[in-house]
Design a protein around this motif. Structure first.
Motif, PDB file in Angstrom:
ATOM      1  N   THR A  76       0.763  -1.109  -0.030  1.00 29.58           N
ATOM      2  CA  THR A  76      -0.009   0.180  -0.047  1.00 29.58           C
ATOM      3  C   THR A  76       0.945   1.402  -0.022  1.00 29.58           C
ATOM      4  O   THR A  76       2.024   1.232   0.640  1.00 29.58           O
ATOM      5  N   GLU A  77       0.252   2.165  -0.614  1.00 31.30           N
ATOM      6  CA  GLU A  77       1.228   3.591  -0.591  1.00 31.30           C
ATOM      7  C   GLU A  77       1.249   4.057   1.030  1.00 31.30           C
ATOM      8  O   GLU A  77       2.057   5.012   1.187  1.00 31.30           O
ATOM      9  N   ARG A  78       0.384   3.588   1.947  1.00 25.08           N
ATOM     10  CA  ARG A  78       0.633   4.072   3.277  1.00 25.08           C
ATOM     11  C   ARG A  78       1.743   3.622   3.653  1.00 25.08           C
ATOM     12  O   ARG A  78       2.177   3.841   5.101  1.00 25.08           O
ATOM     13  N   SER A  79       2.634   2.436   3.114  1.00 24.76           N
ATOM     14  CA  SER A  79       3.517   2.008   3.977  1.00 24.76           C
ATOM     15  C   SER A  79       4.761   2.951   3.676  1.00 24.76           C
ATOM     16  O   SER A  79       5.056   3.487   2.805  1.00 24.76           O
ATOM     17  N   GLU A  80       5.129   3.304   5.056  1.00 29.07           N
ATOM     18  CA  GLU A  80       6.311   4.086   5.203  1.00 29.07           C
ATOM     19  C   GLU A  80       7.650   3.453   5.717  1.00 29.07           C
ATOM     20  O   GLU A  80       8.589   3.840   5.616  1.00 29.07           O
ATOM     21  N   GLY A  81       7.578   2.100   6.064  1.00 26.02           N
ATOM     22  CA  GLY A  81       8.768   1.591   6.506  1.00 26.02           C
ATOM     23  C   GLY A  81       9.599   1.023   5.308  1.00 26.02           C
ATOM     24  O   GLY A  81       9.399   1.259   4.301  1.00 26.02           O
ATOM     25  N   ALA A  82      10.453   0.058   5.740  1.00 24.19           N
ATOM     26  CA  ALA A  82      11.498  -0.411   4.809  1.00 24.19           C
ATOM     27  C   ALA A  82      10.805  -1.868   4.197  1.00 24.19           C
ATOM     28  O   ALA A  82      11.436  -2.198   3.175  1.00 24.19           O
ATOM     29  N   GLY A  83       9.678  -2.236   4.462  1.00 19.69           N
ATOM     30  CA  GLY A  83       8.937  -3.501   3.900  1.00 19.69           C
ATOM     31  C   GLY A  83       9.644  -4.759   4.426  1.00 19.69           C
ATOM     32  O   GLY A  83       9.465  -5.733   3.733  1.00 19.69           O
ATOM     33  N   LEU A  84      10.171  -4.768   5.617  1.00 23.39           N
ATOM     34  CA  LEU A  84      10.860  -5.814   6.248  1.00 23.39           C
ATOM     35  C   LEU A  84      10.016  -6.531   7.236  1.00 23.39           C
ATOM     36  O   LEU A  84      10.198  -7.564   7.556  1.00 23.39           O
ATOM     37  N   GLY A  85       8.930  -5.704   7.807  1.00 20.66           N
ATOM     38  CA  GLY A  85       8.239  -6.314   9.101  1.00 20.66           C
ATOM     39  C   GLY A  85       7.599  -7.679   8.867  1.00 20.66           C
ATOM     40  O   GLY A  85       7.889  -8.487   9.564  1.00 20.66           O
ATOM     41  N   LEU A  86       6.787  -7.870   7.642  1.00 21.10           N
ATOM     42  CA  LEU A  86       6.188  -9.259   7.481  1.00 21.10           C
ATOM     43  C   LEU A  86       7.204 -10.316   7.137  1.00 21.10           C
ATOM     44  O   LEU A  86       7.031 -11.562   7.329  1.00 21.10           O
ATOM     45  N   TYR A  87       7.986  -9.919   6.399  1.00 23.85           N
ATOM     46  CA  TYR A  87       9.019 -10.792   6.047  1.00 23.85           C
ATOM     47  C   TYR A  87      10.062 -11.120   7.407  1.00 23.85           C
ATOM     48  O   TYR A  87      10.126 -12.487   7.516  1.00 23.85           O
ATOM     49  N   ILE A  88      10.262 -10.407   8.195  1.00 18.73           N
ATOM     50  CA  ILE A  88      10.682 -10.683   9.466  1.00 18.73           C
ATOM     51  C   ILE A  88       9.834 -11.628  10.429  1.00 18.73           C
ATOM     52  O   ILE A  88      10.361 -12.890  10.823  1.00 18.73           O
ATOM     53  N   VAL A  89       8.629 -11.505  10.182  1.00 18.47           N
ATOM     54  CA  VAL A  89       7.549 -12.418  11.142  1.00 18.47           C
ATOM     55  C   VAL A  89       7.712 -13.685  10.434  1.00 18.47           C
ATOM     56  O   VAL A  89       7.790 -14.785  11.233  1.00 18.47           O
ATOM     57  N   ARG A  90       7.711 -13.982   9.012  1.00 21.08           N
ATOM     58  CA  ARG A  90       7.728 -15.084   8.334  1.00 21.08           C
ATOM     59  C   ARG A  90       9.209 -15.906   8.663  1.00 21.08           C
ATOM     60  O   ARG A  90       9.096 -17.193   9.182  1.00 21.08           O
ATOM     61  N   GLU A  91      10.244 -15.185   8.503  1.00 20.28           N
ATOM     62  CA  GLU A  91      11.608 -15.776   8.910  1.00 20.28           C
ATOM     63  C   GLU A  91      11.801 -16.025  10.200  1.00 20.28           C
ATOM     64  O   GLU A  91      12.148 -17.227  10.752  1.00 20.28           O
ATOM     65  N   THR A  92      11.294 -15.039  11.137  1.00 17.44           N
ATOM     66  CA  THR A  92      11.138 -15.608  12.590  1.00 17.44           C
ATOM     67  C   THR A  92      10.469 -16.682  13.094  1.00 17.44           C
ATOM     68  O   THR A  92      10.787 -17.712  13.768  1.00 17.44           O
ATOM     69  N   VAL A  93       9.003 -16.866  12.621  1.00 18.43           N
ATOM     70  CA  VAL A  93       8.329 -18.165  12.673  1.00 18.43           C
ATOM     71  C   VAL A  93       8.797 -19.381  12.330  1.00 18.43           C
ATOM     72  O   VAL A  93       8.848 -20.435  12.989  1.00 18.43           O
ATOM     73  N   GLN A  94       9.537 -19.345  11.049  1.00 20.07           N
ATOM     74  CA  GLN A  94      10.307 -20.441  10.508  1.00 20.07           C
ATOM     75  C   GLN A  94      11.415 -20.860  11.155  1.00 20.07           C
ATOM     76  O   GLN A  94      11.762 -22.100  11.390  1.00 20.07           O
ATOM     77  N   LYS A  95      12.113 -19.918  11.717  1.00 24.29           N
ATOM     78  CA  LYS A  95      13.307 -20.070  12.660  1.00 24.29           C
ATOM     79  C   LYS A  95      12.933 -20.913  13.966  1.00 24.29           C
ATOM     80  O   LYS A  95      13.594 -22.013  14.402  1.00 24.29           O
ATOM     81  N   LEU A  96      11.654 -20.889  14.507  1.00 27.54           N
ATOM     82  CA  LEU A  96      11.203 -21.400  15.575  1.00 27.54           C
ATOM     83  C   LEU A  96      10.301 -22.805  15.183  1.00 27.54           C
ATOM     84  O   LEU A  96       9.796 -23.443  15.782  1.00 27.54           O
ATOM     85  N   GLY A  97      10.517 -23.412  13.870  1.00 26.76           N
ATOM     86  CA  GLY A  97      10.127 -24.260  13.299  1.00 26.76           C
ATOM     87  C   GLY A  97       8.791 -24.335  12.999  1.00 26.76           C
ATOM     88  O   GLY A  97       7.845 -25.232  13.118  1.00 26.76           O
ATOM     89  N   GLY A  98       7.892 -23.247  12.824  1.00 27.02           N
ATOM     90  CA  GLY A  98       6.522 -22.981  12.662  1.00 27.02           C
ATOM     91  C   GLY A  98       6.195 -22.287  11.481  1.00 27.02           C
ATOM     92  O   GLY A  98       6.850 -22.464  10.260  1.00 27.02           O
ATOM     93  N   LYS A  99       4.854 -22.249  11.238  1.00 27.24           N
ATOM     94  CA  LYS A  99       4.373 -21.586   9.860  1.00 27.24           C
ATOM     95  C   LYS A  99       3.282 -20.465  10.129  1.00 27.24           C
ATOM     96  O   LYS A  99       2.786 -20.516  11.315  1.00 27.24           O
ATOM     97  N   VAL A 100       3.409 -19.593   9.203  1.00 23.64           N
ATOM     98  CA  VAL A 100       2.410 -18.619   9.342  1.00 23.64           C
ATOM     99  C   VAL A 100       1.498 -18.228   7.940  1.00 23.64           C
ATOM    100  O   VAL A 100       2.086 -18.590   6.839  1.00 23.64           O
ATOM    101  N   ASP A 101       0.298 -18.051   8.104  1.00 20.85           N
ATOM    102  CA  ASP A 101      -0.560 -17.762   7.027  1.00 20.85           C
ATOM    103  C   ASP A 101      -1.170 -16.387   7.312  1.00 20.85           C
ATOM    104  O   ASP A 101      -1.480 -15.894   8.585  1.00 20.85           O
TER     105      ASP A 101
END
Length: 375
Positions: free
Chosen positions: A325-350
């Motif tokens: 979205t155009e309202r995004s002002e961050g680096a676009g890393l937030g949800l990527y970090i969520v997925r990578e962190t969940v996977q590091k813990l052996g889990g999954k995210v949807d």
């Protein structure tokens, strides 16, 4: 051999099985055999017997070794298959090997059978080791490709996201020097503060990404309510946070053992996302945390009634540096970090979302109870 070799013999003549067993004992092999003499019996033995090797006569009533070999391969059985038969032509022997047989031994020369079995088993073991090695190399190559691709994107995006706020601050400072009015100065200072906060948020995301990629998982007993409350407190003064009602429902059927830092990173990013993309057109904005702790599994559902995500963006929202979205002002890393962190813990995210209605993230993470810890 440490345990008896399990041999499945496809043979309709019991006396021939006796001759085979005698030669194997003379050859010093420790073994046990199961004989079948029909297609149905062979199929059932493949499922239940868990043989180490198959010895097959070629011609049986209404069945032959070629059909048996095809049944083996179709069922996923990859153990050595040796043809033990009467006199055959050289052309027939070559055909057997082309069909996938590991070796063939004539019944008139059974003295060669023990060595044929040992060699076939060694060859299959080497083949399995090679496949494992190839698979490991393939996985490493895929990981390297992923790392290199993300690194290229990371360098480009970070350089842009770090320099833009700095250049903005520098420009605002130059403008502030030219102004004499206090009101104008305060406005510039506020704009500088916003730019610095953007820079700080980007640096925090980079730090979270780096820590998750390189730090080992630290499993301890954790209090999930404390972690969620800590996340809420950390983002208490984020713009728009005061306009969102936050509720927590926890069903705790078991103690939780996980990595507290990584769980906090997950909640911080999801909560920040909900605050950032709240829907100001709605009378009430909310975010609900539904958490269930079971003996084997931690389930997290984070639901909000924000602006939602259009369906065509959903497959990409977990990509590095992706902004939906155009309202995004961050680096676009937030949800990527969520997925990578969940996977590091052996889990999954949807994620499930409907534009204009809201978004729900569903996460499953193994509960690493003592005795099950494997990190």
């Amino acid at each position: 051999m440490q345990k008896p070799l399990k041999i499945l013999v496809l043979e309709d003549v019991q006396d021939d099985v006796g001759l085979i067993e005698r030669e194997l004992r003379k050859g010093g092999l420790t073994f046990e055999t199961t004989r079948v003499d029909s297609k149905q019996g062979f199929i059932e033995a493949l499922r239940q017997y868990e043989a180490d090797i198959i010895l097959s006569d070629h011609s049986l009533p209404q069945f032959n070794s070629f059909e048996a070999l095809k049944l083996c391969r179709r069922s996923g059985v990859r153990i050595p298959f040796i043809l033990v038969t009467g006199s055959v032509s050289e052309e027939f022997a070559v055909t057997c090997l082309k069909e996938g047989a590991d070796d063939y031994v004539l019944k008139s020369n059974l003295i060669r059978l023990p060595n044929a079995i040992v060699n076939s088993l060694k060859q299959k073991e080497l083949e399995n080791e090679r496949k494992k090695s190839d698979e490991a190399i393939r996985e490493q190559n895929e990981e390297l490709v992923k790392i290199n691709r993300e690194l290229d994107s990371f360098v480009y995006s970070v350089s842009h996201n770090l320099r833009a706020p700095l250049m903005s601050v520098l420009g605002l400072l130059n403008l502030a020097r030219l102004q004499e009015g206090k009101e104008e100065m305060n406005q510039y200072f506020q704009m500088m503060e916003q730019s610095i906060q953007k820079l700080d948020n980007t640096l925090k995301e980079i730090l979270d990404y780096s820590r998750n990629a390189r730090k080992d998982v630290d499993v301890q007993q954790v209090d999930i309510r404390d972690i969620v409350n800590d996340s809420i407190k950390r983002l208490l003064y984020m713009e728009g946070s005061e306009k969102i009602t936050k509720t927590i429902d926890i069903i705790e059927q078991s103690p939780l053992y996980s990595d507290a830092y990584r769980l906090l990173v997950i909640f911080n990013n999801l909560l920040s996302n909900s605050i950032k993309y709240r829907d100001p057109q709605k009378e009430e904005n909310f975010i609900h945390f539904y958490i269930t702790i079971e003996k084997q599994l931690l389930t997290i559902r984070v639901q909000d009634n924000g602006i939602g995500i259009p369906s065509h963006f959903l497959p990409k929202v977990f990509n590095m540096f992706y902004r939906a979205t155009e309202r995004s002002e961050g680096a676009g890393l937030g949800l990527y970090i969520v997925r990578e962190t969940v996977q590091k813990l052996g889990g999954k995210v949807d994620v499930h979302s409907e534009y204009g209605i809201g978004t729900t993230f569903e996460i499953e993470i193994p509960n690493k109870l003592p005795g099950d810890i494997n990190v």
